[in-house]
Motif scaffolding. Sequence first.
Motif, mmCIF file in Angstrom:
data_model
loop_
_atom_site.group_PDB
_atom_site.id
_atom_site.type_symbol
_atom_site.label_atom_id
_atom_site.label_comp_id
_atom_site.label_asym_id
_atom_site.label_seq_id
_atom_site.Cartn_x
_atom_site.Cartn_y
_atom_site.Cartn_z
ATOM 1 N N PRO A 83 0.788 -1.228 0.000
ATOM 2 C CA PRO A 83 0.000 0.000 0.000
ATOM 3 C C PRO A 83 0.823 1.282 0.000
ATOM 4 N N GLY A 84 2.111 1.216 0.184
ATOM 5 C CA GLY A 84 2.952 2.406 0.150
ATOM 6 C C GLY A 84 3.202 2.937 -1.246
ATOM 7 N N ASN A 85 2.876 2.141 -2.268
ATOM 8 C CA ASN A 85 3.089 2.579 -3.651
ATOM 9 C C ASN A 85 2.088 3.668 -4.020
ATOM 10 N N ASN A 86 2.547 4.649 -4.773
ATOM 11 C CA ASN A 86 1.696 5.703 -5.300
ATOM 12 C C ASN A 86 1.246 5.243 -6.688
ATOM 13 N N ILE A 87 -0.019 4.861 -6.820
ATOM 14 C CA ILE A 87 -0.519 4.286 -8.072
ATOM 15 C C ILE A 87 -0.364 5.261 -9.233
ATOM 16 N N THR A 88 -0.558 6.546 -8.985
ATOM 17 C CA THR A 88 -0.393 7.537 -10.046
ATOM 18 C C THR A 88 1.029 7.502 -10.585
ATOM 19 N N LYS A 89 2.009 7.370 -9.682
ATOM 20 C CA LYS A 89 3.404 7.303 -10.127
ATOM 21 C C LYS A 89 3.710 5.973 -10.807
ATOM 22 N N VAL A 90 3.151 4.887 -10.293
ATOM 23 C CA VAL A 90 3.345 3.585 -10.939
ATOM 24 C C VAL A 90 2.798 3.643 -12.365
ATOM 25 N N ASP A 91 1.601 4.208 -12.525
ATOM 26 C CA ASP A 91 1.006 4.321 -13.856
ATOM 27 C C ASP A 91 1.817 5.233 -14.773
ATOM 28 N N SER A 92 2.470 6.235 -14.216
ATOM 29 C CA SER A 92 3.230 7.168 -15.049
ATOM 30 C C SER A 92 4.533 6.576 -15.572
ATOM 31 N N PRO A 100 4.594 2.393 -24.421
ATOM 32 C CA PRO A 100 3.194 2.717 -24.690
ATOM 33 C C PRO A 100 2.338 2.330 -23.483
ATOM 34 N N PHE A 101 1.181 2.976 -23.342
ATOM 35 C CA PHE A 101 0.276 2.625 -22.253
ATOM 36 C C PHE A 101 -0.306 1.251 -22.532
ATOM 37 N N LEU A 102 -0.096 0.317 -21.617
ATOM 38 C CA LEU A 102 -0.607 -1.040 -21.756
ATOM 39 C C LEU A 102 -1.627 -1.389 -20.688
ATOM 40 N N PHE A 103 -1.477 -0.811 -19.493
ATOM 41 C CA PHE A 103 -2.315 -1.186 -18.362
ATOM 42 C C PHE A 103 -2.238 -0.109 -17.297
ATOM 43 N N SER A 104 -3.115 -0.241 -16.314
ATOM 44 C CA SER A 104 -3.092 0.644 -15.160
ATOM 45 C C SER A 104 -3.013 -0.199 -13.906
ATOM 46 N N ALA A 105 -2.346 0.330 -12.914
ATOM 47 C CA ALA A 105 -2.276 -0.339 -11.619
ATOM 48 C C ALA A 105 -3.557 -0.114 -10.820
ATOM 49 N N ALA A 106 -4.406 0.775 -11.283
ATOM 50 C CA ALA A 106 -5.648 1.087 -10.574
ATOM 51 C C ALA A 106 -6.568 -0.119 -10.536
ATOM 52 N N ARG A 107 -7.215 -0.307 -9.425
ATOM 53 C CA ARG A 107 -8.082 -1.482 -9.248
ATOM 54 C C ARG A 107 -9.223 -1.559 -10.250
ATOM 55 N N GLY A 108 -9.715 -0.427 -10.707
ATOM 56 C CA GLY A 108 -10.840 -0.419 -11.630
ATOM 57 C C GLY A 108 -10.472 -0.747 -13.065
ATOM 58 N N PHE A 109 -9.194 -0.820 -13.384
ATOM 59 C CA PHE A 109 -8.768 -1.100 -14.753
ATOM 60 C C PHE A 109 -8.934 -2.584 -15.054
ATOM 61 N N ASP A 110 -9.572 -2.902 -16.177
ATOM 62 C CA ASP A 110 -9.796 -4.281 -16.583
ATOM 63 C C ASP A 110 -8.599 -4.795 -17.371
ATOM 64 N N CYS A 111 -7.877 -5.714 -16.804
ATOM 65 C CA CYS A 111 -6.677 -6.266 -17.436
ATOM 66 C C CYS A 111 -6.978 -7.099 -18.681
ATOM 67 N N ASN A 112 -8.231 -7.434 -18.895
ATOM 68 C CA ASN A 112 -8.598 -8.252 -20.049
ATOM 69 C C ASN A 112 -8.926 -7.440 -21.283
ATOM 70 N N THR A 113 -8.759 -6.121 -21.232
ATOM 71 C CA THR A 113 -9.062 -5.290 -22.395
ATOM 72 C C THR A 113 -7.893 -5.247 -23.338
#
Length: 113
Positions: A83-92, A100-113
Amino acid sequence: MARIAVLLLMVLAVAVAEAAFICNGPLNQQAGAKCVAYTRTGADKEPSAECCKAYKAHVESAKTVAERRALCACVQNNDRTNPGNNITKVDSLQGKCGLPFLFSAARGFDCNT
């Protein structure tokens, strides 16, 4: 001749197995260690060159669609368990490290897209 063919197939199978994506393998661990000053502690305002090199190696190890989906799920799971990770920074990291943008670490992102 048949023995040589079998031997070549075994060598190929080992080479493919070694090149496959591994969620929490050495590439992921190295990326985590090299990027922690950016993604967690905030000590670095931008990811270091070492962070980007390690992160790119980890992301680029996921070559197939199935492996990229596994990578996405891996990153999401790691961020939930750390939980110490900053998801915004991980995504950046993808953009800041030239990927290229492939995925998001955010919980709401669907990895199957």
